[in-house]
Design a protein around this motif. Structure first.
Motif, mmCIF file in Angstrom:
data_model
loop_
_atom_site.group_PDB
_atom_site.id
_atom_site.type_symbol
_atom_site.label_atom_id
_atom_site.label_comp_id
_atom_site.label_asym_id
_atom_site.label_seq_id
_atom_site.Cartn_x
_atom_site.Cartn_y
_atom_site.Cartn_z
ATOM 1 N N SER A 152 0.824 -1.221 -0.010
ATOM 2 C CA SER A 152 0.102 -0.253 0.093
ATOM 3 C C SER A 152 1.015 1.284 -0.133
ATOM 4 N N GLY A 153 0.540 1.995 -0.875
ATOM 5 C CA GLY A 153 1.352 3.427 -0.840
ATOM 6 C C GLY A 153 2.638 3.182 -1.450
ATOM 7 N N ASN A 154 2.878 2.326 -2.308
ATOM 8 C CA ASN A 154 4.356 2.065 -3.154
ATOM 9 C C ASN A 154 4.456 3.362 -3.675
ATOM 10 N N PRO A 155 5.674 3.812 -3.178
ATOM 11 C CA PRO A 155 6.429 5.027 -3.838
ATOM 12 C C PRO A 155 6.446 5.025 -5.482
ATOM 13 N N LYS A 156 6.153 6.055 -6.147
ATOM 14 C CA LYS A 156 5.956 6.067 -7.503
ATOM 15 C C LYS A 156 7.656 5.553 -8.093
ATOM 16 N N GLY A 157 7.343 4.850 -9.071
ATOM 17 C CA GLY A 157 8.736 4.356 -9.687
ATOM 18 C C GLY A 157 9.354 3.250 -9.075
ATOM 19 N N SER A 158 8.819 2.892 -8.156
ATOM 20 C CA SER A 158 9.424 1.732 -7.322
ATOM 21 C C SER A 158 8.858 0.557 -7.702
ATOM 22 N N SER A 159 9.433 -0.785 -7.861
ATOM 23 C CA SER A 159 9.003 -1.820 -8.313
ATOM 24 C C SER A 159 8.534 -3.012 -7.109
ATOM 25 N N CYS A 160 7.410 -3.534 -7.411
ATOM 26 C CA CYS A 160 7.196 -4.669 -6.410
ATOM 27 C C CYS A 160 6.989 -5.983 -6.986
ATOM 28 N N ILE A 161 7.740 -7.033 -6.525
ATOM 29 C CA ILE A 161 7.613 -8.263 -7.179
ATOM 30 C C ILE A 161 7.062 -9.237 -5.914
ATOM 31 N N ALA A 162 6.045 -10.047 -6.209
ATOM 32 C CA ALA A 162 5.450 -10.872 -5.513
ATOM 33 C C ALA A 162 5.262 -12.422 -5.694
ATOM 34 N N VAL A 163 5.167 -13.263 -4.745
ATOM 35 C CA VAL A 163 5.277 -14.520 -5.346
ATOM 36 C C VAL A 163 4.246 -15.263 -4.381
ATOM 37 N N GLU A 164 3.585 -16.077 -5.132
ATOM 38 C CA GLU A 164 2.265 -16.830 -4.268
ATOM 39 C C GLU A 164 2.651 -18.480 -4.479
ATOM 40 N N ILE A 165 2.918 -18.995 -3.057
ATOM 41 C CA ILE A 165 3.475 -20.312 -3.184
ATOM 42 C C ILE A 165 2.284 -21.011 -2.451
ATOM 43 N N LYS A 166 1.578 -22.310 -2.926
ATOM 44 C CA LYS A 166 0.807 -23.035 -2.374
ATOM 45 C C LYS A 166 1.600 -24.447 -2.042
ATOM 46 N N ALA A 167 2.165 -24.441 -0.631
ATOM 47 C CA ALA A 167 3.322 -25.119 -0.238
ATOM 48 C C ALA A 167 2.995 -26.684 0.070
ATOM 49 N N LYS A 168 1.753 -26.956 0.326
ATOM 50 C CA LYS A 168 1.096 -28.138 0.642
ATOM 51 C C LYS A 168 1.552 -28.700 1.834
ATOM 52 N N CYS A 169 1.291 -30.052 2.116
ATOM 53 C CA CYS A 169 1.882 -30.565 3.346
ATOM 54 C C CYS A 169 3.254 -30.682 3.488
ATOM 55 N N GLY A 170 3.840 -30.172 4.707
ATOM 56 C CA GLY A 170 5.283 -30.222 4.776
ATOM 57 C C GLY A 170 5.846 -31.404 5.441
ATOM 58 N N PHE A 171 5.123 -32.136 6.106
ATOM 59 C CA PHE A 171 5.726 -33.312 6.798
ATOM 60 C C PHE A 171 5.149 -34.731 6.424
#
Length: 452
Positions: A152-171
Motif C-alpha cells: 500500500s502506498g508504493n512510492p512512484k517508480g518503485s517496483s514490487c515483486i510478489a510470489v504466491e506459493i501453495k506449499a502443501k503438506c510439509g511433513f
C-alpha cells in the motif's frame, strides 16, 4: 458503487480476473476509487454439478455448531454470511499469527454486478474451471481484501515483486492409526503420491519436481532446491506477480507445465523491473523464507493433524453418531483394537481431534504471498521487515500473508478418507508412473484400474 455502498453493474468494468480456486474467484481492481485501490475482491462460486460436495463451508450443520460452538464469533458470522472472514480472523490467525492473516471486509454486491463480472471474465477463466463452477450470482456480498501482491502506498517508480506459493503438506505422518498396508505414507510425501495419480488420470502431463519437505526444511540449500523446482513445474503451486500483474504461473490453479519461453520471458521481466537475475531472485526468496520463519508457523498448524485421516475418520463417526463405515469391513484385529479405543473416546475429545484435523486441512491447502520491494536509500523507519541481499548489496522490504484460509466442511471427512485411500492404493500398486518421450504414460506393468 451506489450511495448505500453496493457494487452495481456500472462498477463491473473496473474488476478483472486475477485467478480462482475451488471455492472462490479473485478479481483485481483497475478503477480509480480510492477505497478500492490496491484491493482484490473474492466472490463466491457454486458448483455446476449439484451432486458434488461444496468445497468450502457456507452454513453450519448441527454437528458443525457442536464443533465450532465454543467460538461465538464463528456461529454469529454464519448468520451474517461472513464465515470465511471470521474463520480467518478468529481461528487461523491464532495459529498462523495475526500479522500474517488479513480477514478483509465484507462489501455488498448486486446481482447485476455479479452477472456482468461473470460475463466479462469468462474468456480469462481456464475451460475446466468454467465447466466445473460459476459465480454465485445469488450472493449479496463479497470479500474485499488488500492485494498482497502490492504494497500500500508504493512510492512512484518503485517496483514490487510478489510470489504466491501453495506449499502443501510439509511433513510425513507418523500416526499409529495408519494401517500397515498404507505405511508408504510414512516414507513418501502425499504431494508426490498424488502427482502420480493425477498423471495417470490425465490431469497433468508431467509430474512435479517439487518436494514440500525441501521448502519446509530449515536449510537454505533445500529451500533453494524447492524454488528451482517451481520454475520447471509450477503447476498451481507457484505464481509470480510484477507490480500486481501475473508474470509467471497459471491463472486458475490449473497451470500444468510452463513453456521454457514463458520462463525465459518471466526471468527477463523480473530482471527489467528489479535488476535481479534468476540466481539473485532465488536467493532473495529463499533468504526471506528462511529468515521470516513464516513456514514454521504453517508447519506447526499442519501438524495439528496428529491422528492422520485414518484415525480422525473414526472420531468423525463419533460426532455424527453413525456406525463407522471403516470398521465395518475391517479384519485386522490389532487395528480394530486401536480404532475401538478411538470410538470409546468422550465427545469433547472427538471434537478436539476432528477440529484440529480440519484446521490442519486448511493449512495444508492455503497459499502464502510474499511481496518484495527495494528499500529506499537512507530509509530506516519502515513498518516492514527486511532482508539484505549480499550479491547485489541491497536491502529489500518484504511482507508475508497467508490467503485462502477457508473453513473445511465437516462432511468432507469421508471424501478425505476415500481420496487418501485412492492416492495411496495407486502409488502402492503402481509405484512411480513416468511419461514416455511421446508423452504417453509408460510403466513396466500396466496401471491397475482403481475401484471408484
Amino acid at each position: 458503487m451506489d450511495m448505500d455502498g453496493v457494487l452495481q453493474a456500472a462498477d463491473a468494468k473496473d474488476w478483472v480476473y486475477r485467478g480462482e480456486g475451488a471455492a472462490n474467484l479473485i478479481l483485481s481492481y483497475t478503477g480509480s476509487s480510492p477505497s478500492m485501490l490496491g484491493k482484490v475482491l473474492r466472490v463466491k462460486k457454486i458448483l455446476n454439478d449439484k451432486s458434488q460436495q461444496a468445497p468450502s463451508c457456507m452454513v453450519f450443520s448441527s454437528h458443525e455448531q457442536l464443533l465450532w460452538g465454543h467460538i461465538p464469533e464463528l456461529i454469529e458470522s454464519v448468520k451474517q454470511d461472513c464465515l470465511a472472514q471470521a474463520y480467518a480472523v478468529h481461528v487461523m490467525s491464532q495459529h498462523l499469527g495475526a500479522n500474517h492473516v488479513d480477514g478483509g471486509v465484507r462489501v455488498r454486491v448486486s446481482r447485476d454486478f455479479l452477472e456482468l463480472v461473470e460475463k466479462n471474465v469468462l474468456s480469462s477463466r481456464p475451460a475446466w474451471r468454467v465447466n466445473a463452477s460459476s459465480i454465485d450470482n445469488t450472493a449479496d456480498a463479497a470479500l474485499l481484501i488488500p492485494d498482497h501482491s502490492l504494497f500500500s502506498g508504493n512510492p512512484k517508480g518503485s517496483s514490487c515483486i510478489a510470489v504466491e506459493i501453495k506449499a502443501k503438506c510439509g511433513f510425513l505422518p507418523s500416526s499409529e492409526y495408519i494401517s500397515e498396508d498404507n505405511s508408504i505414507k510414512k516414507q513418501v510425501t502425499r504431494y508426490k503420491m498424488h502427482q502420480h495419480l493425477k498423471f495417470h488420470q490425465g490431469e497433468i502431463s508431467k509430474t512435479s519436481e517439487y518436494n514440500p519437505l525441501d521448502l519446509f526444511a530449515e536449510s537454505k540449500e533445500r529451500i533453494r532446491m524447492a524454488i528451482k523446482s517451481f520454475f520447471s513445474t509450477p503447476q498451481n503451486n507457484f505464481r509470480i506477480f510484477v507490480n500486481g500483474s501475473l508474470a509467471f504461473g497459471g491463472m486458475g490453479g490449473g497451470a500444468d507445465n510452463v513453456h521454457p519461453a514463458d520462463t525465459q520471458k518471466c526471468i527477463e521481466d523480473l530482471s527489467k523491473v528489479s535488476g535481479l537475475d534468476l540466481p539473485d531472485f532465488t536467493e532473495l526468496l529463499s533468504e526471506t523464507i528462511f529468515k521470516s520463519g513464516v513456514l514454521g508457523k504453517l508447519l506447526t498448524t499442519q501438524k495439528l493433524d496428529d491422528h492422520d485421516i485414518e484415525g480422525a475418520i473414526h472420531l468423525y463417526y463419533n460426532i455424527i453418531s453413525q456406525p463407522c463405515l471403516v470398521c465395518k469391513n475391517l479384519t485386522d484385529v490389532e487395528l480394530l483394537r486401536k480404532y475401538t479405543l478411538l470410538h470409546s473416546l468422550p465427545l469433547d475429545k472427538s471434537l478436539k481431534i476432528v477440529r484440529d484435523f480440519l484446521i490442519s486441512a486448511t493449512a495444508k491447502d492455503c497459499s502464502l504471498m510474499i511481496s518484495f520491494r527495494p528499500r529506499e536509500n537512507g530509509s530506516t523507519d519502515s513498518e516492514y521487515d527486511s532482508v539484505f541481499l549480499e550479491s547485489v548489496k541491497r536491502t529489500y522490504e518484504y511482507k508475508a500473508y497467508f490467503v485462502d484460509l477457508d473453513v473445511k466442511p465437516l462432511v468432507k471427512m469421508e471424501h478425505y478418507f476415500k481420496l487418501d485411500q485412492k492416492i495411496v492404493n495407486f502409488y502402492t500398486r503402481n509405484g512411480e508412473v513416468v511419461a514416455s518421450p511421446k508423452g504417453s504414460k509408460s510403466k513396466e506393468t500396466s496401471p491397475i484400474q482403481l475401484q471408484q
